[in-house]
Write a protein that holds these residues in place. Structure first.
Motif, PDB file in Angstrom:
ATOM      1  N   LEU A  25       0.764  -1.082   0.092  1.00  0.00           N
ATOM      2  CA  LEU A  25       0.073  -0.333  -0.340  1.00  0.00           C
ATOM      3  C   LEU A  25       0.861   1.150   0.005  1.00  0.00           C
ATOM      4  CD1 LEU A  25      -2.737  -0.973   2.697  1.00  0.00           C
ATOM      5  CD2 LEU A  25      -2.819  -1.376   0.236  1.00  0.00           C
ATOM      6  N   ASP A  26       1.981   1.283   0.786  1.00  0.00           N
ATOM      7  CA  ASP A  26       2.757   2.386   0.918  1.00  0.00           C
ATOM      8  C   ASP A  26       3.437   2.654  -0.328  1.00  0.00           C
ATOM      9  OD1 ASP A  26       1.749   3.132   3.487  1.00  0.00           O
ATOM     10  OD2 ASP A  26       3.193   2.088   4.643  1.00  0.00           O
ATOM     11  N   LEU A  27       4.081   1.414  -0.955  1.00  0.00           N
ATOM     12  CA  LEU A  27       4.831   1.657  -2.233  1.00  0.00           C
ATOM     13  C   LEU A  27       3.744   2.108  -3.376  1.00  0.00           C
ATOM     14  CD1 LEU A  27       7.022  -1.686  -2.046  1.00  0.00           C
ATOM     15  CD2 LEU A  27       7.891   0.958  -2.088  1.00  0.00           C
ATOM     16  N   ASP A  28       2.827   1.600  -3.268  1.00  0.00           N
ATOM     17  CA  ASP A  28       1.547   2.028  -4.252  1.00  0.00           C
ATOM     18  C   ASP A  28       1.406   3.536  -4.326  1.00  0.00           C
ATOM     19  OD1 ASP A  28      -0.664   1.182  -6.176  1.00  0.00           O
ATOM     20  OD2 ASP A  28      -1.342   2.578  -4.960  1.00  0.00           O
ATOM     21  N   ALA A  29       1.443   4.002  -3.143  1.00  0.00           N
ATOM     22  CA  ALA A  29       1.091   5.553  -2.939  1.00  0.00           C
ATOM     23  C   ALA A  29       2.495   6.424  -3.556  1.00  0.00           C
ATOM     24  CB  ALA A  29       0.911   5.746  -1.628  1.00  0.00           C
ATOM     25  N   GLU A  30       3.874   5.629  -2.975  1.00  0.00           N
ATOM     26  CA  GLU A  30       5.161   6.590  -3.680  1.00  0.00           C
ATOM     27  C   GLU A  30       4.858   6.290  -5.172  1.00  0.00           C
ATOM     28  OE1 GLU A  30       8.650   5.084  -1.940  1.00  0.00           O
ATOM     29  OE2 GLU A  30       7.725   4.398   0.098  1.00  0.00           O
ATOM     30  N   VAL A  31       4.449   5.456  -6.021  1.00  0.00           N
ATOM     31  CA  VAL A  31       4.695   5.273  -7.285  1.00  0.00           C
ATOM     32  C   VAL A  31       3.629   5.591  -7.995  1.00  0.00           C
ATOM     33  CG1 VAL A  31       5.039   3.565  -9.142  1.00  0.00           C
ATOM     34  CG2 VAL A  31       6.188   3.280  -6.756  1.00  0.00           C
ATOM     35  N   LEU A  32       2.376   5.232  -7.512  1.00  0.00           N
ATOM     36  CA  LEU A  32       0.733   5.632  -8.252  1.00  0.00           C
ATOM     37  C   LEU A  32       0.090   6.699  -7.629  1.00  0.00           C
ATOM     38  CD1 LEU A  32       0.276   2.355 -10.125  1.00  0.00           C
ATOM     39  CD2 LEU A  32       0.800   4.512 -11.204  1.00  0.00           C
ATOM     40  N   GLY A  33       0.392   7.260  -6.351  1.00  0.00           N
ATOM     41  CA  GLY A  33      -0.393   8.268  -5.502  1.00  0.00           C
ATOM     42  C   GLY A  33      -0.590   9.510  -6.004  1.00  0.00           C
ATOM     43  N   SER A  34      -0.163   9.940  -7.435  1.00  0.00           N
ATOM     44  CA  SER A  34      -0.431  11.100  -7.840  1.00  0.00           C
ATOM     45  C   SER A  34      -1.633  11.484  -7.835  1.00  0.00           C
ATOM     46  CB  SER A  34       0.429  11.560  -9.213  1.00  0.00           C
ATOM     47  OG  SER A  34       0.077  10.559 -10.184  1.00  0.00           O
ATOM     48  N   SER A 213      -3.181   7.862 -13.099  1.00  0.00           N
ATOM     49  CA  SER A 213      -1.957   7.925 -12.459  1.00  0.00           C
ATOM     50  C   SER A 213      -0.859   7.501 -13.741  1.00  0.00           C
ATOM     51  CB  SER A 213      -1.580   7.445 -11.194  1.00  0.00           C
ATOM     52  OG  SER A 213      -2.448   7.958 -10.431  1.00  0.00           O
ATOM     53  N   GLU A 214       0.182   8.132 -14.179  1.00  0.00           N
ATOM     54  CA  GLU A 214       1.337   7.346 -14.848  1.00  0.00           C
ATOM     55  C   GLU A 214       2.625   8.049 -14.379  1.00  0.00           C
ATOM     56  OE1 GLU A 214       2.939   7.079 -19.293  1.00  0.00           O
ATOM     57  OE2 GLU A 214       0.945   6.860 -19.181  1.00  0.00           O
ATOM     58  N   ASP A 266      12.964  -0.318 -17.707  1.00  0.00           N
ATOM     59  CA  ASP A 266      11.721  -0.104 -18.692  1.00  0.00           C
ATOM     60  C   ASP A 266      10.269  -0.103 -18.039  1.00  0.00           C
ATOM     61  OD1 ASP A 266      11.701  -2.932 -18.299  1.00  0.00           O
ATOM     62  OD2 ASP A 266      11.915  -3.449 -20.328  1.00  0.00           O
ATOM     63  N   LEU A 267      10.282   0.047 -16.819  1.00  0.00           N
ATOM     64  CA  LEU A 267       8.944  -0.041 -16.016  1.00  0.00           C
ATOM     65  C   LEU A 267       8.260   1.292 -16.251  1.00  0.00           C
ATOM     66  CD1 LEU A 267      10.039  -2.070 -12.831  1.00  0.00           C
ATOM     67  CD2 LEU A 267       9.092  -3.217 -15.027  1.00  0.00           C
ATOM     68  N   ILE A 268       6.748   1.238 -16.704  1.00  0.00           N
ATOM     69  CA  ILE A 268       6.229   2.580 -16.472  1.00  0.00           C
ATOM     70  C   ILE A 268       4.809   2.260 -15.709  1.00  0.00           C
ATOM     71  CG2 ILE A 268       5.234   4.351 -18.045  1.00  0.00           C
ATOM     72  CD1 ILE A 268       7.232   3.704 -20.225  1.00  0.00           C
ATOM     73  N   PRO A 269       4.810   2.454 -14.634  1.00  0.00           N
ATOM     74  CA  PRO A 269       3.717   2.288 -13.889  1.00  0.00           C
ATOM     75  C   PRO A 269       2.597   3.223 -14.431  1.00  0.00           C
ATOM     76  CG  PRO A 269       5.406   2.644 -12.299  1.00  0.00           C
ATOM     77  CD  PRO A 269       6.037   3.058 -13.663  1.00  0.00           C
ATOM     78  N   ARG A 270       1.475   2.658 -14.400  1.00  0.00           N
ATOM     79  CA  ARG A 270       0.087   3.361 -14.773  1.00  0.00           C
ATOM     80  C   ARG A 270      -1.024   2.742 -13.941  1.00  0.00           C
ATOM     81  NH1 ARG A 270       1.042   0.621 -20.132  1.00  0.00           N
ATOM     82  NH2 ARG A 270       2.369  -0.559 -18.840  1.00  0.00           N
ATOM     83  N   GLY A 271      -1.966   3.520 -13.708  1.00  0.00           N
ATOM     84  CA  GLY A 271      -3.137   3.111 -12.814  1.00  0.00           C
ATOM     85  C   GLY A 271      -4.222   4.102 -13.111  1.00  0.00           C
TER      86      GLY A 271
END
Length: 281
Positions: A25-34, A213-214, A266-271
């Motif tokens: 949950l905390d990592l998701d917020a760091e990466v995709l929490g925008s 979020s990207e 080459d990771l581009i997180p999107r949500g």
């Protein structure tokens, strides 16, 4: 419990599992929490008065809770969750961010009964409403708990996060899509469109909006996020994927293979999240 990849921790009992999920949950917020900043700004646009009490239902580690506390500095914020472990972690984060004086935590199981937290101006339910046994009953409880013209905000992850390129350089292209298809067959992340539920339980739906979020460029914690998230997928899909896909996924999850998500650039997180704002008349 149905398997979901969401941001609610209502069914967390085992400490190790709880720690792993809290980290996710905390990592998701760091990466995709925008999405949280524009989402809470959108909430503010629908409020008729400055909120004095905000209730977060199914708070988890409190990423949304603390964002709301910062957005609405005059408000008392109450976090409800059935995981004591998550509430302890939220309390620690609140102290670190200087928000503990406005935060209260309540350990409660809303499948048993609504908890007495006083009249609220905002109720926030992020990736938690679909977890309760009787969402309609909980919605009626939320409506009763809101002050007149108070706002309920329901947020759902409407698609699983995307992290990998279509071709990861090993195995067959399309691994992530095949994982998502298998998870969909297992009802991961399943939830209804909440508009009908909201309307029949006393709410006036004000607006529905999707937030994207990207993370490009990806932040430094993306590799750890991808490993933590994909490990949960790998565990859930044991026996559900073809042998070659399991091998590829294990290479991606390794700590030291050249294909490991920890080493990739080459990771581009999107949500995406969909939110419903609904008012008590």
């Amino acid at each position: 419990m149905a398997q979901h990849s969401h941001h609610h921790t209502a069914h967390t009992h085992d400490h190790d599992h709880g720690t792993s999920l809290a980290d996710l949950l905390d990592l998701d917020a760091e990466v995709l929490g925008s999405y949280l900043e524009p989402l809470t700004e959108w909430v503010g646009q629908h409020l008729r008065e400055t909120p004095r009490r905000i209730v977060d239902v199914g708070s988890g580690t409190g990423v949304g809770t603390l964002t709301l506390a910062r957005r609405f500095p005059a408000a008392e914020v109450i976090a409800i969750d059935r995981s004591e472990f998550m509430l302890e972690r939220l309390g620690t984060a609140a102290r670190e961010q200087g928000l503990a004086d406005r935060l209260s935590v309540v350990h409660a199981d809303l499948d048993v009964a609504w908890t007495a937290v006083g009249a609220a101006d905002v109720v926030w339910a992020a990736s938690s409403l679909h977890e309760v046994a009787d969402p309609d009953r909980v919605l009626r409880d939320m409506c009763a708990a809101l002050n007149p013209a108070g706002l309920l905000v329901v947020v759902e992850m409407d698609a699983l996060p995307r992290l990998l390129p279509d071709d990861v350089g090993v195995g067959r292209p399309g691994l992530e899509s095949r994982c998502h298809e298998a998870l969909a067959r297992m009802n991961w992340n399943s939830h209804p469109n909440w508009q009908t539920h909201l309307e029949r339980n006393g709410f006036e739906v004000v607006e529905e909006r999707t937030f994207v979020s990207e993370a490009n460029p990806a932040p430094p914690s993306t590799g750890r996020y991808a490993q933590t998230y994909l490990r949960r997928i790998r565990s859930a899909l044991d026996g559900q994927l073809a042998a070659d896909d399991r091998i590829t996924l294990d290479l991606l999850l390794s700590d030291d293979d050249p294909n490991s998500v920890l080493r990739r650039t080459d990771l581009i997180p999107r949500g995406t999240r969909t939110a419903w704002a609904a008012r008590r008349p």
